[in-house]
Scaffold this active site. Sequence first.
Site, PDB file in Angstrom:
ATOM      1  N   LYS A 150       4.262  -0.461  47.820  1.00  0.00           N
ATOM      2  CA  LYS A 150       5.153  -1.603  48.063  1.00  0.00           C
ATOM      3  C   LYS A 150       5.541  -1.636  49.538  1.00  0.00           C
ATOM      4  CE  LYS A 150       9.432  -3.707  46.215  1.00  0.00           C
ATOM      5  NZ  LYS A 150      10.549  -3.548  45.268  1.00  0.00           N
ATOM      6  N   SER A 196      11.104  -7.261  41.936  1.00  0.00           N
ATOM      7  CA  SER A 196      10.558  -7.624  43.230  1.00  0.00           C
ATOM      8  C   SER A 196       9.251  -6.925  43.575  1.00  0.00           C
ATOM      9  CB  SER A 196      11.588  -7.311  44.318  1.00  0.00           C
ATOM     10  OG  SER A 196      11.827  -5.913  44.379  1.00  0.00           O
ATOM     11  N   SER A 243      13.291  -3.898  39.497  1.00  0.00           N
ATOM     12  CA  SER A 243      12.117  -4.338  40.255  1.00  0.00           C
ATOM     13  C   SER A 243      10.795  -3.648  39.930  1.00  0.00           C
ATOM     14  CB  SER A 243      12.386  -4.223  41.751  1.00  0.00           C
ATOM     15  OG  SER A 243      13.109  -5.355  42.151  1.00  0.00           O
TER      16      SER A 243
HETATM   17  N1  GLN Z   1      16.088  -8.680  40.512  1.00  0.00           N
HETATM   18  C1  GLN Z   1      17.101  -7.799  40.991  1.00  0.00           C
HETATM   19  C2  GLN Z   1      17.718  -8.358  42.252  1.00  0.00           C
HETATM   20  O1  GLN Z   1      17.265  -9.357  42.714  1.00  0.00           O
HETATM   21  C3  GLN Z   1      16.532  -6.434  41.196  1.00  0.00           C
HETATM   22  C4  GLN Z   1      15.886  -6.189  42.488  1.00  0.00           C
HETATM   23  C5  GLN Z   1      15.358  -4.806  42.671  1.00  0.00           C
HETATM   24  O2  GLN Z   1      15.331  -4.006  41.737  1.00  0.00           O
HETATM   25  N2  GLN Z   1      14.965  -4.505  43.889  1.00  0.00           N
HETATM   26  O3  GLN Z   1      18.656  -7.827  42.751  1.00  0.00           O
END
Ligand code: GLN
Length: 441
Positions: free
Chosen positions: A68, A143, A167
């Site tokens: 990532k 994400s 994410s």
């Molecule tokens: N979808 C969640 C957010 O937007 C989680 C993001 C993540 O785990 N980096 O905060």
Amino acid sequence: MKETHEKLQKGILKPSENLELKIKKIEENEGKIHAFINIYLEEARKRAEELDKKEKKGKLYGLVIAVKDNIAVKGMKMTCASKMLENYLPPYNASVIEKIIEEDGIIIGKTNMDEFACGSDTTHSAFQTTRNPTDLNKVPGGSSGGSAAAVKAGFCDLALGSDTGGSIRCPASFCKTFGFKPSYGSISRYGLADMAMSLDQIGVFSEDVYGIQLLFNIIKGDDARDAVTTTQKQSTTKNKVAIVKEFFENCDKKIEESVREKIKKLNAEEISIPSLKYALPTYYLLVYSEFASTMQKYDGLKYGSKGKPGDLTETVSSARSENFGLEVKRRILLGTYITSKDYREAWYVTTLKARSAIKSEIEEKLKEYDYLLGPTMPMEAWNIGEKGEPTQMYAADILTVPINIAGLSAISIPLKNGGLQVIASQGDDDKLLKFAEGLEK
Ligand code: GLN
């Protein structure tokens, strides 16, 4: 992925042959999927050739790994999918990367994500939208959508992601693969661009539990460069599992059926955790606060893309307003507001109290049960562009965020409809993965 690993270890498949298999898939499908922000084929080929000649094989010998784009790999750009870091070249490796290299893994490139990990569908990247390999009209989740898509599309054997509120598990569920968020502190975050330091955790994607165990065993453990890291707990099993009632509220009926079908032989007791209803707002308020704080360093002076020439205020503010996307700006503004002196007590301090109440209620249950079960996401992957409103997107995280709030360990296992989320206590990652292995069969 188990087969590939065994072939490489036995010498039936050479690292360069394995890499070429992955490159062929990339050439065929990456033009449609857009899983990577930057691919490093030349470097990967050179590394594979070196490994071909190696006598003593490391534990990840010849496996192709995608990373990532918020985890530092020396010599590869790390953009966090933001214009702010478009040209940032990290001068060092994250601890997890050092371990992967030591064990002879091949890093092929950096995967797409929501900008600075803010989002649940990978449409918030400054550069491109990743498509779900199982259906190109759908989002891959986020994400870490690029990493999940890369594993699913066969562009790599394993991938690293980060999970602050879901994410890893969300894209695993949407792309129908396995995604593991280890407990807080199980893997060093040194070299991870933090989003919310009290919630962030690096984790793994694989097409099987075997691959997750393999990589997790290498990257886990104490690291002097991340003061929250710990070793695994050695807890005994209580032979009791529970299914959490609240997890099925507002959940797609087909996903509920798939989850119940999958676990029907486990004799799970149905339990209730009432404070879960506060998890989503608690999570977002925490994230806003910690995110606003960590983002201060991107000022275009020491860090990040430069602003327009002018006095200090002008140049910093132009760097930030031109190079951050909308969702990132929204979170910085909200976080600054709720931690400011007039509102801190009402918002931030209340959030911290809610966090500890949720955490202790879940932990109480985990004293009685080994694992808590439920769906990973309450819905399947949505169409690209479908969730325009931030609150619509936030709502999708309702089942994943409690785990980060409490620092627990959780895996998403793909089902016919949706994914099964299995949750264990902090430090019980090894135990959880063993259990997941049983469920996979
Ligand atoms: N979808 C969640 C957010 O937007 C989680 C993001 C993540 O785990 N980096 O905060």
